[in-house]
Design an enzyme around this catalytic site. Structure first.
Site, PDB file in Angstrom:
ATOM      1  N   LYS A  48       0.829  -1.210   0.000  1.00  0.00           N
ATOM      2  CA  LYS A  48       0.000   0.000   0.000  1.00  0.00           C
ATOM      3  C   LYS A  48       0.862   1.258   0.000  1.00  0.00           C
ATOM      4  O   LYS A  48       0.616   2.188  -0.777  1.00  0.00           O
ATOM      5  CB  LYS A  48      -0.929  -0.027   1.213  1.00  0.00           C
ATOM      6  N   THR A  54       4.024   1.420  -0.948  1.00  0.00           N
ATOM      7  CA  THR A  54       4.732   1.403  -2.227  1.00  0.00           C
ATOM      8  C   THR A  54       3.846   1.962  -3.336  1.00  0.00           C
ATOM      9  O   THR A  54       4.298   2.753  -4.184  1.00  0.00           O
ATOM     10  CB  THR A  54       5.154  -0.040  -2.563  1.00  0.00           C
ATOM     11  N   ARG A 113       2.444   8.356   6.808  1.00  0.00           N
ATOM     12  CA  ARG A 113       2.794   8.307   8.226  1.00  0.00           C
ATOM     13  C   ARG A 113       4.282   7.978   8.399  1.00  0.00           C
ATOM     14  O   ARG A 113       4.914   7.445   7.492  1.00  0.00           O
ATOM     15  CB  ARG A 113       1.959   7.235   8.944  1.00  0.00           C
ATOM     16  N   LYS A 168       7.034  -6.819  10.570  1.00  0.00           N
ATOM     17  CA  LYS A 168       6.501  -6.106   9.405  1.00  0.00           C
ATOM     18  C   LYS A 168       7.588  -5.404   8.597  1.00  0.00           C
ATOM     19  O   LYS A 168       7.500  -5.260   7.387  1.00  0.00           O
ATOM     20  CB  LYS A 168       5.445  -5.086   9.856  1.00  0.00           C
ATOM     21  N   ALA A 177      -3.260   1.458  12.448  1.00  0.00           N
ATOM     22  CA  ALA A 177      -4.670   1.410  12.051  1.00  0.00           C
ATOM     23  C   ALA A 177      -5.418   0.261  12.704  1.00  0.00           C
ATOM     24  O   ALA A 177      -6.645   0.247  12.689  1.00  0.00           O
ATOM     25  CB  ALA A 177      -4.796   1.306  10.540  1.00  0.00           C
ATOM     26  N   PHE A 232      -3.315  -0.565   6.987  1.00  0.00           N
ATOM     27  CA  PHE A 232      -3.892  -1.902   6.867  1.00  0.00           C
ATOM     28  C   PHE A 232      -5.033  -1.932   5.849  1.00  0.00           C
ATOM     29  O   PHE A 232      -5.055  -1.132   4.923  1.00  0.00           O
ATOM     30  CB  PHE A 232      -4.307  -2.443   8.239  1.00  0.00           C
ATOM     31  N   PHE A 290       3.710  -8.519  -8.959  1.00  0.00           N
ATOM     32  CA  PHE A 290       4.894  -9.268  -8.555  1.00  0.00           C
ATOM     33  C   PHE A 290       5.405 -10.038  -9.784  1.00  0.00           C
ATOM     34  O   PHE A 290       4.611 -10.474 -10.625  1.00  0.00           O
ATOM     35  CB  PHE A 290       4.569 -10.250  -7.423  1.00  0.00           C
ATOM     36  N   TRP A 301       6.781  -0.972  -8.423  1.00  0.00           N
ATOM     37  CA  TRP A 301       7.843  -1.548  -7.586  1.00  0.00           C
ATOM     38  C   TRP A 301       9.102  -1.771  -8.428  1.00  0.00           C
ATOM     39  O   TRP A 301      10.209  -1.463  -7.992  1.00  0.00           O
ATOM     40  CB  TRP A 301       7.368  -2.871  -6.982  1.00  0.00           C
TER      41      TRP A 301
END
Length: 554
Positions: free
Chosen positions: A69, A71, A92, A103, A271, A299, A379, A407
């Site tokens: 998210k 990224t 954030r 994480k 979140a 999230f 991906f 990405w």
């Protein structure tokens, strides 16, 4: 493909003074923190009446497979610049807890990162340290007041203010202190939360200026007397000193993306246990400076987006002009029952089965009057057939879907997404509305979120919790929104229930009043406000190499 930190290390950054100039920040409003990061003095900006378009980036429920998210937020912002739009990214700040836990960091990934990645993921400009200090100053002043006679008649059994630390440390969840005899104070049960779950963090992120910050801190309820009347932070006279500690932390932080575009990073509430959005100050400042502002909510959309709409937008008067919902083939395969070790194998049927999670989130976002655009975060092992299924399913649910390769390719990989989202943002969201009205009762707000967003069949609110909510309504807090603290991995309170469970029960364990932040926290199931470290924490693989460079951050 090199790792995130290797990509970051190869980046060519420009001085933060140049980033500021490109964003329209005058020299007098820039407060540099080294060569590549700075704070912004909003009072010295010359913004006029400009009001940009607000774009929210949210996602399906997170899985160990990764959704990207942040990224995607970075990639979309860079792509808006690529197609000639003036954009500003609002994210954030990462917490140290997840960085050293499981994480990892929160600076994006691949060719879509904010820089300097290592500093952002560690101490950055010290905002979290200031928040921790301000919070614990209040804790110290409460115990000090009790020690010196307790003229406020605080009931030691009803002190609700805990301490905080920006680290995952399960051993501190419940403690007893002060111990050690008469000279140290009166023993009582207490505990620690993680800094990002602190009410001070929420206040910093919802305040409009320093005066509002101090007022909100004064409004914090730290406990109750024996007659159950509240004791406020201002009663122990801590609010002004806390404001002094936060006078720099309240200023937005300016950094740059890998493509040298401006980004505000400010605040960092989780979140799953807090409201999950960057600061109102950063967002409102960005909306005055740019034509498009890209922000994220933490999230999945069941947590971050709901809280963005019902808490942040309600408090600040924001309206999201467009919403992006991030999904991946890998995550949908996990939601379709595939084990993590088998995600590299093509499985069209599992993608189709797992798309019920995507459908649920699309339906939920539409309940706020906005139709999301689906960003399929690509991906390299994704097959054309799997990607086609997501596009087909998204479109059958009434949403556009775009394959995004930011990405690997940076802004070029999100150019199509940027064009679609910019057009939608220009059209706006005239039907936007919160999920529930402010005048609805607190228990009914909890039930509404649990049934409408989580699709629960039953909401178990104990009589003691209902009584507490009723008392807060009588005290004048009934108009507050509700901040649900719940596992991020499932619509239910069971993190193993993937996909789109329904017919389950949402059990409310306790409720906490954040009178300064302006919401009520409802703690569901087994969620903890102080996380623990996994069996093998990321910290075991973070080190300095022979050249003094950091390795292992991601």
């Amino acid at each position: 493909m090199p790792t995130d930190i290797e990509i970051a290390r190869q980046a060519t950054l420009i001085p933060i003074t140049d980033v500021a100039k490109n964003a329209g920040v005058p020299d007098e409003a820039l407060i540099p923190y080294g060569k590549y990061k700075a704070k912004i003095d909003r009072d010295l900006l010359q913004t006029g009446d400009k009001q940009g378009k607000l774009i929210l980036v949210t996602a399906i429920n997170p899985t160990p497979a990764g959704e990207g998210k942040t990224t995607t937020s970075v990639g979309l912002s860079d792509a808006l610049h690529r197609i000639g739009k003036k954009a500003l990214l609002c994210l954030r700040e990462p917490s140290l807890g997840p960085c050293f836990g499981v994480k990892g960091g929160g600076a994006g990934g691949g060719k879509s990162q904010v820089m300097p990645m290592d500093e952002i993921n560690l101490h950055f400009t010290g905002d979290f340290h200031a928040i921790t200090s301000a919070h614990n100053l209040l804790s110290a002043m409460i115990d000090n007041h009790i020690y010196w006679g307790n003229t406020l008649e605080i009931d030691l059994r009803r002190v609700t203010w805990r301490r905080v630390l920006d680290m995952n440390d399960r051993a501190l969840r419940q403690i007893v202190g002060p111990l050690g005899g008469v000279s140290n104070g009166f023993p009582r049960e207490t505990g620690f939360d993680i800094t990002v779950a602190s009410e001070i963090m929420a206040i910093l992120c919802l305040a409009t200026d320093l005066a509002d910050l101090q007022k909100r801190m004064g409004d914090i309820i730290i406990g109750y007397r024996r007659d159950k009347t509240p004791v406020f932070c201002r009663d122990v006279k801590a609010d002004s000193a806390m404001t002094v500690l936060l006078k720099d932390a309240i200023l937005p932080n300016l950094v740059q993306t890998l493509e040298n575009n401006p980004a505000f990073l400010h605040g960092g509430p989780f979140a799953n246990i807090a409201h999950g959005c960057n600061s109102v100050i950063a967002t409102s400042t960005a909306l005055k400076m740019a034509d498009y502002v890209v922000t994220e909510a933490g999230f999945g959309a069941d947590l971050g987006a709901e809280k963005f709409m019902d808490i942040k937008c309600r408090a600040a008067g924001f309206t999201p002009d467009a919403v992006v919902l991030v999904a991946t083939v890998r995550a949908l395969k996990m939601n379709g029952g595939v084990a993590k070790k088998d995600l590299g194998e093509p499985n069209v049927d599992a993608v189709r089965k797992g798309s019920v999670n995507l459908k649920r989130h699309i339906e939920n976002v539409k309940k706020f009057g906005v139709t999301p655009t689906i960003a399929i975060n690509h991906f390299y092992l994704d097959t054309d057939e799997e990607l086609a299924v997501i596009k087909e399913m998204a479109e059958s649910f009434g949403a556009d879907a775009v394959i995004c390769k930011h990405w690997a390719d940076g802004s070029a990989g999100a150019e199509e997404l940027a064009k679609i989202v910019a057009a939608k943002a220009d059209a706006g969201a005239p039907d936007f509305k919160p999920l529930y009205p402010s005048e609805m009762g607190l228990a009914d707000k909890i039930t509404t979120i649990a049934t409408e967003i989580y699709r629960a069949a039953n909401v178990a609110i104990p009589a003691s919790v209902r009584s507490q909510l009723k008392q807060w309504e009588e005290m004048g807090y009934g108009h507050f929104p509700v901040c649900m603290a719940k596992t991020q991995y499932s619509f239910s309170t069971d993190p193993t229930q993937l996909g789109a469970p329904e017919g389950h029960e949402i059990a409310i364990r306790e409720v906490r009043l954040s009178a300064g932040a302006g919401f009520v926290v409802a703690i569901c199931g087994e969620i903890m406000t102080m996380p623990g470290l996994p069996k093998i924490p990321s910290a075991e693989n973070i080190y300095l190499d022979d050249n003094g460079q950091i390795e292992g951050l991601f």
